[in-house]
Design a protein around this motif. Sequence first.
Motif, PDB file in Angstrom:
ATOM      1  N   UNK A 265      12.041   3.220  -3.201  1.00  0.00           N
ATOM      2  CA  UNK A 265      10.893   3.863  -2.414  1.00  0.00           C
ATOM      3  C   UNK A 265      11.673   4.010  -1.016  1.00  0.00           C
ATOM      4  N   UNK A 266      11.389   5.051  -0.354  1.00  0.00           N
ATOM      5  CA  UNK A 266      10.425   6.282  -1.143  1.00  0.00           C
ATOM      6  C   UNK A 266      11.101   7.595  -0.969  1.00  0.00           C
ATOM      7  N   UNK A 267      10.717   8.518  -1.390  1.00  0.00           N
ATOM      8  CA  UNK A 267      11.538   9.941  -1.150  1.00  0.00           C
ATOM      9  C   UNK A 267      10.713  10.607   0.141  1.00  0.00           C
ATOM     10  N   UNK A 268      10.912  11.773   0.274  1.00  0.00           N
ATOM     11  CA  UNK A 268      10.457  12.420   1.611  1.00  0.00           C
ATOM     12  C   UNK A 268       9.001  12.527   1.714  1.00  0.00           C
ATOM     13  N   UNK A 269       8.270  12.520   0.536  1.00  0.00           N
ATOM     14  CA  UNK A 269       6.679  12.661   0.385  1.00  0.00           C
ATOM     15  C   UNK A 269       6.107  11.224   0.398  1.00  0.00           C
ATOM     16  N   UNK A 270       7.107  10.151   0.562  1.00  0.00           N
ATOM     17  CA  UNK A 270       6.447   8.689   0.549  1.00  0.00           C
ATOM     18  C   UNK A 270       6.157   8.217  -0.830  1.00  0.00           C
ATOM     19  N   UNK A 271       6.611   8.820  -1.926  1.00  0.00           N
ATOM     20  CA  UNK A 271       6.539   8.593  -3.358  1.00  0.00           C
ATOM     21  C   UNK A 271       7.525   7.625  -3.819  1.00  0.00           C
TER      22      UNK A 271
ATOM     23  N   UNK B  82       9.927  11.599  -8.976  1.00  0.00           N
ATOM     24  CA  UNK B  82       8.610  10.851  -8.294  1.00  0.00           C
ATOM     25  C   UNK B  82       7.535  10.756  -9.211  1.00  0.00           C
ATOM     26  N   UNK B  83       6.901   9.424  -9.020  1.00  0.00           N
ATOM     27  CA  UNK B  83       5.524   9.126  -9.623  1.00  0.00           C
ATOM     28  C   UNK B  83       4.366   9.684  -8.698  1.00  0.00           C
ATOM     29  N   UNK B  84       3.447  10.218  -9.556  1.00  0.00           N
ATOM     30  CA  UNK B  84       2.032  10.498  -9.242  1.00  0.00           C
ATOM     31  C   UNK B  84       1.180   9.521  -9.367  1.00  0.00           C
ATOM     32  N   UNK B  85       1.035   8.725  -8.342  1.00  0.00           N
ATOM     33  CA  UNK B  85       0.124   7.200  -8.812  1.00  0.00           C
ATOM     34  C   UNK B  85      -1.240   7.381  -8.296  1.00  0.00           C
TER      35      UNK B  85
ATOM     36  N   UNK C  52      15.305  -6.142 -18.638  1.00  0.00           N
ATOM     37  CA  UNK C  52      14.373  -6.576 -17.570  1.00  0.00           C
ATOM     38  C   UNK C  52      13.576  -5.558 -16.973  1.00  0.00           C
ATOM     39  N   UNK C  53      12.410  -5.879 -16.141  1.00  0.00           N
ATOM     40  CA  UNK C  53      11.316  -4.928 -15.928  1.00  0.00           C
ATOM     41  C   UNK C  53      11.237  -4.988 -14.303  1.00  0.00           C
ATOM     42  N   UNK C  54      10.719  -3.932 -13.764  1.00  0.00           N
ATOM     43  CA  UNK C  54      10.369  -3.937 -12.339  1.00  0.00           C
ATOM     44  C   UNK C  54       8.921  -3.713 -12.363  1.00  0.00           C
ATOM     45  N   UNK C  55       8.164  -4.686 -11.776  1.00  0.00           N
ATOM     46  CA  UNK C  55       6.635  -4.766 -11.913  1.00  0.00           C
ATOM     47  C   UNK C  55       5.856  -4.658 -10.631  1.00  0.00           C
ATOM     48  N   UNK C  56       4.830  -3.922 -10.407  1.00  0.00           N
ATOM     49  CA  UNK C  56       4.249  -3.897  -9.207  1.00  0.00           C
ATOM     50  C   UNK C  56       2.652  -3.863  -9.200  1.00  0.00           C
ATOM     51  N   UNK C  57       1.850  -4.338  -8.464  1.00  0.00           N
ATOM     52  CA  UNK C  57       0.482  -4.124  -8.627  1.00  0.00           C
ATOM     53  C   UNK C  57      -0.105  -3.038  -8.165  1.00  0.00           C
ATOM     54  N   UNK C  58      -1.435  -2.607  -8.669  1.00  0.00           N
ATOM     55  CA  UNK C  58      -1.850  -1.329  -8.221  1.00  0.00           C
ATOM     56  C   UNK C  58      -2.716  -1.224  -6.850  1.00  0.00           C
ATOM     57  N   UNK C  59      -2.736  -2.579  -6.190  1.00  0.00           N
ATOM     58  CA  UNK C  59      -2.960  -2.622  -4.916  1.00  0.00           C
ATOM     59  C   UNK C  59      -1.828  -3.117  -4.122  1.00  0.00           C
ATOM     60  N   UNK C  60      -1.056  -2.505  -3.832  1.00  0.00           N
ATOM     61  CA  UNK C  60       0.300  -2.758  -3.090  1.00  0.00           C
ATOM     62  C   UNK C  60       0.134  -3.551  -2.048  1.00  0.00           C
ATOM     63  N   UNK C  61      -0.709  -3.403  -1.200  1.00  0.00           N
ATOM     64  CA  UNK C  61      -0.824  -4.325   0.091  1.00  0.00           C
ATOM     65  C   UNK C  61      -1.219  -5.678  -0.185  1.00  0.00           C
TER      66      UNK C  61
ATOM     67  N   UNK D  67      -7.111   3.352  -3.871  1.00  0.00           N
ATOM     68  CA  UNK D  67      -7.321   4.658  -3.009  1.00  0.00           C
ATOM     69  C   UNK D  67      -7.198   4.363  -1.493  1.00  0.00           C
ATOM     70  N   UNK D  68      -7.162   3.148  -0.964  1.00  0.00           N
ATOM     71  CA  UNK D  68      -7.120   2.704   0.150  1.00  0.00           C
ATOM     72  C   UNK D  68      -5.612   2.454   0.716  1.00  0.00           C
ATOM     73  N   UNK D  69      -4.620   2.635  -0.507  1.00  0.00           N
ATOM     74  CA  UNK D  69      -3.604   2.056  -0.252  1.00  0.00           C
ATOM     75  C   UNK D  69      -2.317   3.063  -0.273  1.00  0.00           C
ATOM     76  N   UNK D  70      -1.098   2.644  -0.500  1.00  0.00           N
ATOM     77  CA  UNK D  70       0.248   3.451  -0.364  1.00  0.00           C
ATOM     78  C   UNK D  70       1.034   2.842  -1.271  1.00  0.00           C
ATOM     79  N   UNK D  71       1.893   3.853  -1.794  1.00  0.00           N
ATOM     80  CA  UNK D  71       3.054   3.396  -2.774  1.00  0.00           C
ATOM     81  C   UNK D  71       3.558   2.163  -2.251  1.00  0.00           C
ATOM     82  N   UNK D  72       4.211   1.920  -1.074  1.00  0.00           N
ATOM     83  CA  UNK D  72       4.864   0.597  -0.644  1.00  0.00           C
ATOM     84  C   UNK D  72       5.154   0.883   0.765  1.00  0.00           C
ATOM     85  N   UNK D  73       4.777  -0.407   1.419  1.00  0.00           N
ATOM     86  CA  UNK D  73       5.085  -0.390   2.914  1.00  0.00           C
ATOM     87  C   UNK D  73       6.579  -0.738   3.176  1.00  0.00           C
ATOM     88  N   UNK D  74       7.152  -1.582   2.082  1.00  0.00           N
ATOM     89  CA  UNK D  74       8.581  -1.735   2.114  1.00  0.00           C
ATOM     90  C   UNK D  74       9.422  -0.610   1.506  1.00  0.00           C
TER      91      UNK D  74
END
Length: 200
Positions: free
Chosen positions: A99-105, A112-115, A138-147, A121-128
């Motif tokens: 995270x992240x590319x020039x389009x914040x994806x 890039x992932x189209x999420x 192993x696996x990299x896991x994230x919630x759908x409501x990132x914040x 809908x009120x969130x963003x791919x990642x603040x960090x």
Amino acid sequence: MTAGSENEQAAPSRKGGVRESLLLAGCGAVAAVLLQSFVFPLFWIPSESMENTLHVGDGVVVNKLHGAVERGDVVVFTGWDGTDTIKRVIAIGGDTVKCCDAQRRITVNGVPLDEKDYLHPDDFPSKEEFEKAVPEGRLWVMGDRRSASQDSRDHEERGGEGTIAEDEVTGRAVAVFWPLSRAAVLSTPDTFARTFTGDE
């Protein structure tokens, strides 16, 4: 033959039918319990970290015979604190997630992932910002409501591995069964159907 003797013969037959019905019902109940315990356990959503895909209090069916975990799967696993946790798999062993590319994806192996299909809908791919080469197995896991999600990003920041082991996965969440108004099959988002660099 008299009417009385006909009734006497019919009575045992009816009793046998009742016993057979009770036996079948009992076997069905045992089979249902075994399936629920060992193949399709139920999981109740404890937090808002998977909104809007899953809401607090939703009941989901988990398939323990899920086979290999794939990108995009929603999985229940033994979390970093030892409790059952549910998140979405973003990257698998051998991937590099960033995270992240020039389009914040978020990108996986530079793709890039189209999420929009699952990200709140009120969130963003990642603040960090982060970049992680996911080790094999192993696996990299994230919630759908990132914040509102404590996931691989947080544990990476705390000096931990961040990823989870594949063998810590209990199963893949396949459907919402409760409440009935939200009953639905959980499918893999289209963005994960693409070919990622490094795939065979």
